[in-house]
Write an enzyme that holds these catalytic residues in place. Structure first.
Site, mmCIF file in Angstrom:
data_model
loop_
_atom_site.group_PDB
_atom_site.id
_atom_site.type_symbol
_atom_site.label_atom_id
_atom_site.label_comp_id
_atom_site.label_asym_id
_atom_site.label_seq_id
_atom_site.Cartn_x
_atom_site.Cartn_y
_atom_site.Cartn_z
ATOM 1 N N HIS A 85 -13.167 -0.320 12.774
ATOM 2 C CA HIS A 85 -12.369 0.585 11.942
ATOM 3 C C HIS A 85 -12.981 0.723 10.558
ATOM 4 C CE1 HIS A 85 -10.088 -2.320 9.348
ATOM 5 N NE2 HIS A 85 -10.205 -3.132 10.382
ATOM 6 N N ASP A 87 -11.137 2.291 7.838
ATOM 7 C CA ASP A 87 -10.152 2.275 6.758
ATOM 8 C C ASP A 87 -10.015 0.863 6.214
ATOM 9 O OD1 ASP A 87 -8.965 1.661 9.336
ATOM 10 O OD2 ASP A 87 -7.013 1.659 8.341
ATOM 11 N N ASP A 116 -13.514 -6.937 6.376
ATOM 12 C CA ASP A 116 -12.534 -6.257 7.232
ATOM 13 C C ASP A 116 -12.533 -4.755 6.927
ATOM 14 O OD1 ASP A 116 -10.344 -5.692 8.857
ATOM 15 O OD2 ASP A 116 -8.883 -6.416 7.412
ATOM 16 N N GLU A 150 -6.440 1.728 11.312
ATOM 17 C CA GLU A 150 -6.140 0.394 11.828
ATOM 18 C C GLU A 150 -5.238 -0.394 10.891
ATOM 19 O OE1 GLU A 150 -6.765 -3.925 12.711
ATOM 20 O OE2 GLU A 150 -7.034 -2.812 10.845
ATOM 21 N N GLU A 151 -5.409 -0.190 9.591
ATOM 22 C CA GLU A 151 -4.640 -0.953 8.617
ATOM 23 C C GLU A 151 -3.221 -0.423 8.441
ATOM 24 O OE1 GLU A 151 -5.558 -3.665 7.693
ATOM 25 O OE2 GLU A 151 -7.731 -3.769 7.502
ATOM 26 N N ASP A 174 -13.859 -7.710 14.648
ATOM 27 C CA ASP A 174 -12.884 -7.613 13.552
ATOM 28 C C ASP A 174 -12.032 -8.876 13.451
ATOM 29 O OD1 ASP A 174 -11.402 -6.542 11.481
ATOM 30 O OD2 ASP A 174 -10.061 -5.419 12.781
ATOM 31 N N HIS A 434 -8.262 -8.783 3.058
ATOM 32 C CA HIS A 434 -7.103 -8.287 2.303
ATOM 33 C C HIS A 434 -6.943 -8.977 0.948
ATOM 34 C CE1 HIS A 434 -4.833 -6.476 6.011
ATOM 35 N NE2 HIS A 434 -6.140 -6.341 6.097
#
Length: 461
Positions: A85, A87, A116, A150-151, A174, A434
């Protein structure tokens, strides 16, 4: 075949391509969504960037309406899927080098998405590129599928698989090495407070309480606005000192604005962070608020009193880990009085019973719970050919045992009928997804690229 030697020969190009991708602030922005860019122009730009790389390197590319796309190599009826992903979650404040200014320091590459999932995505891309450039014979098509949501809500893969064939099997780069073959169930819900008739005479009126941007993040900042004639600075400072918290308060014409700093973390393990909203609510709970505000703060402190749902009586655990619960977004302003709840539950938990318990508790506090998104647990048997092949590759390249693992995070692997998460974090590496100053060890990215190259070849040959 010396796969690592092939990666090392392309290191400079790898880092250059990755830095270009990391510079794009591909955060969901639906306010700017448009045709073929449903998640905003920056997410679209990241997808176009990957298409440009693929076209430069001779891959077949396909865009699925800006929701997702793929780069393809090989031929055959069957498809090996690599689900990535593009995003990223919002940057937050406090970055040393800047969230979208990729910087190498002490062998680490710092930037939002380095861990990530842009760094691992580029490692998988270079693995595929190496297989292509070596001209190795394949009996299957290999698709690197790049999603763009995805997020948030996974609308990307849902739309993609409405139009495109499901791969025979595949992996998502991931998460962690060696192999994750089980993922917890994921539940996102919204708690909405029902109106309460206002009772006059309260000493403190809660005007607003705002914290967080995403359900799957521990919020690192919270703000509350309070109308009162009392002097509260000393009380607030005492609270900060008692709990070693970091906050501020300002006074302006009968209104206090309180702020609180926390520590951001991925919701898969809320205990890795400090929930700023929960900490600020603890101070507000000591004040005689108006009834609407008081019930909101009381409920919030009850629901998120611990990360395992013990205070709610919904705790559960098995070999996939504990049930976890996170409050990510809080909005108490005007007519909006909501809080999100992100629950990740073990494979064996009877979740519908626990969900019903939560709904009943919420209603007793004057809240309604509605479901935003729910994904059941995912599991691939240890004797599946996919698992066995990836285990052989990992053990060959690392000399370490490819034991199987379960996680509380949700990866794109679960969108495949037969999919596992496979790297790119190695055992012992710190998981900073994150978080502020997210990074990835460059050596780990290069090691992962070599593993992915061999894995792609073994799965598709």
């Amino acid at each position: 075949m010396n796969w690592r030697q092939e990666v090392d020969a392309r290191t400079d190009a790898f880092l250059e391509d990755l830095k270009g991708l990391l510079q794009i602030p591909s955060v969901l922005d639906e306010d700017k969504a448009g045709p073929n860019e449903p998640f905003g122009p920056e997410v679209r730009r990241a997808l176009d960037y990957m298409f440009a790389l693929g076209e430069r390197d001779g891959f077949v590319t396909k865009d699925v309406g800006g929701y997702a796309g793929h780069l393809e190599y090989g031929s055959g009826e069957e498809i090996v899927g690599i689900l990535c992903h593009l995003d990223v979650v919002p940057a937050g404040d406090g970055w040393t080098y800047g969230a979208f200014n990729p910087t190498v320091a002490d062998g680490k590459l710092y930037a939002r998405g380095s861990n990530d999932d842009k760094g691992p995505t580029m490692a998988a891309y270079y693995g595929l590129r190496i297989v292509k450039e070596l001209g190795l014979p394949l009996s299957k098509r290999v698709r690197l599928i790049a999603g763009c949501d995805e997020e948030s809500e996974w609308r990307c893969v849902r739309e993609y698989f409405k139009q495109e064939a499901m791969p025979t099997y595949g992996f998502a780069p991931d998460a962690d090495f060696p192999i994750i073959n089980a993922e917890k169930g994921l539940y996102d819900g919204v708690l909405k407070q029902l109106p309460i008739q206002r009772v006059p005479g309260s000493k403190h009126h809660l005007v607003s309480f705002v914290s967080g941007e995403r359900p799957n993040m521990v919020p690192d900042f919270a703000t509350a606005v309070l109308e009162t004639e009392d002097v509260l600075e000393e009380k607030f400072e005492a609270y900060l000192a008692k709990y070693e918290a970091d906050g501020t308060c300002t006074w302006d014409a009968g209104t206090y604005t309180f702020t609180m700093k926390g520590v951001a973390a991925h919701a898969m393990e809320p205990d890795n962070g400090v929930n700023a909203a929960y900490v600020l609510a603890g101070f507000l709970l000591t004040l005689p608020l108006d009834i609407q505000g008081e019930r909101y703060i009381e409920f919030m402190r009850h629901v998120f009193a611990d990360s395992r749902g013990i205070s709610l009586g919904i705790e559960a655990t098995d070999e996939t880990g504990d049930l976890t619960i996170n409050g990510g977004v809080f909005r108490y302003q005007g007519e909006e009085r909501t809080a999100t709840v992100n629950i990740r539950y073990p494979y064996t938990a009877k979740f519908e019973e626990r969900l019903q318990n939560l709904k009943e508790i919420a209603l007793s506090f004057g809240f309604e719970l509605s479901t935003r998104h729910h994904m059941p647990p995912h599991h691939v048997a240890e004797d599946h050919p996919l698992v066995k092949t990836l285990a052989d590759v990992y053990e060959r390249q690392t000399g370490e045992s490819a034991h199987l693992m379960a996680i509380g995070g949700g990866t794109y692997a679960r969108s495949l009928e037969a999919g596992v998460a496979f790297g790119a974090l190695f055992p012992g590496a710190k998981d900073v997804a994150h978080q502020v100053d997210e990074y990835m060890e460059i050596e780990d990215l290069l090691r992962a690229a070599a593993i992915y190259a061999e894995a792609i070849y073994e799965l598709a040959k």
